[in-house]
Design a protein around this motif. Sequence first.
Motif, mmCIF file in Angstrom:
data_model
loop_
_atom_site.group_PDB
_atom_site.id
_atom_site.type_symbol
_atom_site.label_atom_id
_atom_site.label_comp_id
_atom_site.label_asym_id
_atom_site.label_seq_id
_atom_site.Cartn_x
_atom_site.Cartn_y
_atom_site.Cartn_z
ATOM 1 N N ALA A 255 -2.951 4.937 7.704
ATOM 2 C CA ALA A 255 -1.800 5.690 7.333
ATOM 3 C C ALA A 255 -2.069 6.279 5.743
ATOM 4 O O ALA A 255 -1.905 7.482 5.419
ATOM 5 C CB ALA A 255 -0.566 5.103 7.526
ATOM 6 N N ALA A 256 -2.929 5.330 5.089
ATOM 7 C CA ALA A 256 -3.088 5.776 3.735
ATOM 8 C C ALA A 256 -4.015 6.754 3.529
ATOM 9 O O ALA A 256 -4.342 7.578 2.557
ATOM 10 C CB ALA A 256 -3.406 4.429 2.759
ATOM 11 N N LEU B 124 0.815 -1.372 -0.073
ATOM 12 C CA LEU B 124 0.116 -0.071 -0.080
ATOM 13 C C LEU B 124 0.825 1.360 -0.008
ATOM 14 O O LEU B 124 0.386 2.219 -0.819
ATOM 15 C CB LEU B 124 -0.971 -0.022 1.251
ATOM 16 N N PRO B 125 1.962 1.509 0.955
ATOM 17 C CA PRO B 125 2.576 2.704 0.773
ATOM 18 C C PRO B 125 3.267 2.840 -0.633
ATOM 19 O O PRO B 125 3.543 3.903 -1.030
ATOM 20 C CB PRO B 125 3.667 2.489 2.060
ATOM 21 N N ALA B 126 3.815 1.799 -1.096
ATOM 22 C CA ALA B 126 4.241 1.879 -2.404
ATOM 23 C C ALA B 126 3.475 2.315 -3.479
ATOM 24 O O ALA B 126 3.859 3.162 -4.498
ATOM 25 C CB ALA B 126 4.980 0.681 -2.728
ATOM 26 N N LEU B 127 2.347 1.673 -3.591
ATOM 27 C CA LEU B 127 1.254 2.260 -4.436
ATOM 28 C C LEU B 127 0.765 3.602 -4.022
ATOM 29 O O LEU B 127 0.705 4.602 -5.201
ATOM 30 C CB LEU B 127 0.011 1.529 -4.093
ATOM 31 N N LEU B 128 0.879 4.244 -3.039
ATOM 32 C CA LEU B 128 0.656 5.725 -2.761
ATOM 33 C C LEU B 128 1.655 6.451 -3.217
ATOM 34 O O LEU B 128 1.563 7.527 -3.830
ATOM 35 C CB LEU B 128 0.257 5.895 -1.248
ATOM 36 N N VAL C 109 -4.420 4.148 -8.243
ATOM 37 C CA VAL C 109 -5.582 4.259 -7.202
ATOM 38 C C VAL C 109 -6.715 3.602 -7.364
ATOM 39 O O VAL C 109 -7.249 3.024 -6.374
ATOM 40 C CB VAL C 109 -5.958 5.946 -7.596
ATOM 41 N N GLU C 110 -7.068 2.984 -8.889
ATOM 42 C CA GLU C 110 -8.106 1.959 -8.890
ATOM 43 C C GLU C 110 -7.739 0.569 -7.990
ATOM 44 O O GLU C 110 -8.536 -0.128 -7.138
ATOM 45 C CB GLU C 110 -8.525 1.600 -10.129
ATOM 46 N N THR C 111 -6.359 0.232 -8.235
ATOM 47 C CA THR C 111 -6.119 -1.276 -7.637
ATOM 48 C C THR C 111 -5.953 -0.711 -5.856
ATOM 49 O O THR C 111 -6.663 -1.543 -4.891
ATOM 50 C CB THR C 111 -4.595 -1.218 -7.826
ATOM 51 N N ILE C 112 -5.732 0.447 -5.385
ATOM 52 C CA ILE C 112 -6.049 0.687 -3.828
ATOM 53 C C ILE C 112 -7.353 0.716 -3.692
ATOM 54 O O ILE C 112 -7.504 0.135 -2.265
ATOM 55 C CB ILE C 112 -5.371 2.320 -3.774
#
Length: 426
Positions: A110-111, A63-67, A82-85
Amino acid sequence: MVSRSRVRRVWEQLEHAYGPATDVPDLLAQVHDPVTAPAAIGELNANVYHNGEVVHSAAPALLPALLDLAEDPTVTVRRAIVETIGDLAHAARTAEPTAVDEAWPQAWAAAVPRLLHLLADPDVEVRRVVTFPLAHAVGHEVWPHLRDRFKAEPDHAARLGLVVAIGHHAEPDAHDWFTGLLPDPTVRLAASVGLRRLGITPDARLLLNGFADVSAWADTWCVGSPRPSAVVWWLNRELADDHAVRRTLVAHLLDHPDPDIRTGALWSSAPLLADDTSTTDTNLLPLIADRLPDDEPENRRLAATLLASTGARSADTLTPFADDLALAARDLYLPAADAALAALALLGDQRAVQPLQQRLTGPRLGLPTRPRHRPWTPPPLDEVLLAMSAHADALLPAVRARLSSTSDDAERAACHRALDSWHTNA
């Protein structure tokens, strides 16, 4: 600097849907390359989200890497990221609690602030889709941020997404805000859905007024399809058990000037037909039958198939439409003609004899021979022939001709079932 081997060892201890998540670092690196980015984010989504039933241990670590990627303006697939998140957030809300990795809640908490920051991102594609994960941030104080962003948001699709996302939070304090939006025809549909999530049955007239122009919904996270029919399908899903409102909505949209909205109404009729009765003013069958001569060929097929599916449950329901079906069975669009012929045959109508003879002795049968997948395939050949038992003598030579000419085992089995039944009932 962390070595590649150490990074690999870390991901070896984490799991996604296909085992150890050792491929994640390479896929993340590929997202930075415009050439490989689309395939890489697609594979990441497939591996980590999969079917949405489990939040694997790789998800909170990813998740942090996607952000980071979502916040990087040089990345070309930010919307897909963002769709994956959003997919992961949806899975975390809907999966069984025991199927959600224990590290997810902390990573998600945190996200959320970082996702809120993206509400004002310069990229409109990001703003349109970030409301997807935020819609699933239930339990976090996000709805005032969504409301405040609505005032400043210039993009219509993003504004719709904000309203829908607020509805997902079902905040009682949002009642007056939704009500205040109803006079605005551009967001009336979204506001009505928001009130529905607060337990307030929407006025079907307000929903219908919202279909004056649905083009902006194509770019929203909740519909995300250029076809207007997708808006109809999404709205019916949102209305869930409000069957009366859904029937009223579909009944009116079956006659909408946009052919694709009529398509959506036909698709949305299927789950309602089992609840429909001939004694109500909202009976859908006559309105569906009115679509048998629709200008759009696929709508003619859908209408005929719905009638055939209904007739398979109760043939008597088709009696008022026998003449319409007889005419539709001659449709030049053959898939529509197939379904209409099947429906006509379920009535045992004499007018189905000749076209059935032609199908059985010609190169194109046009009827399924295996069990059907209701409601979108016509009844199979054996059901059709069994319903035509009163005309067995006229159909017998054609059935025998089919048996002698076909090598298809399913066709042969269907013909034998019909012959056995006709012989038993003779």
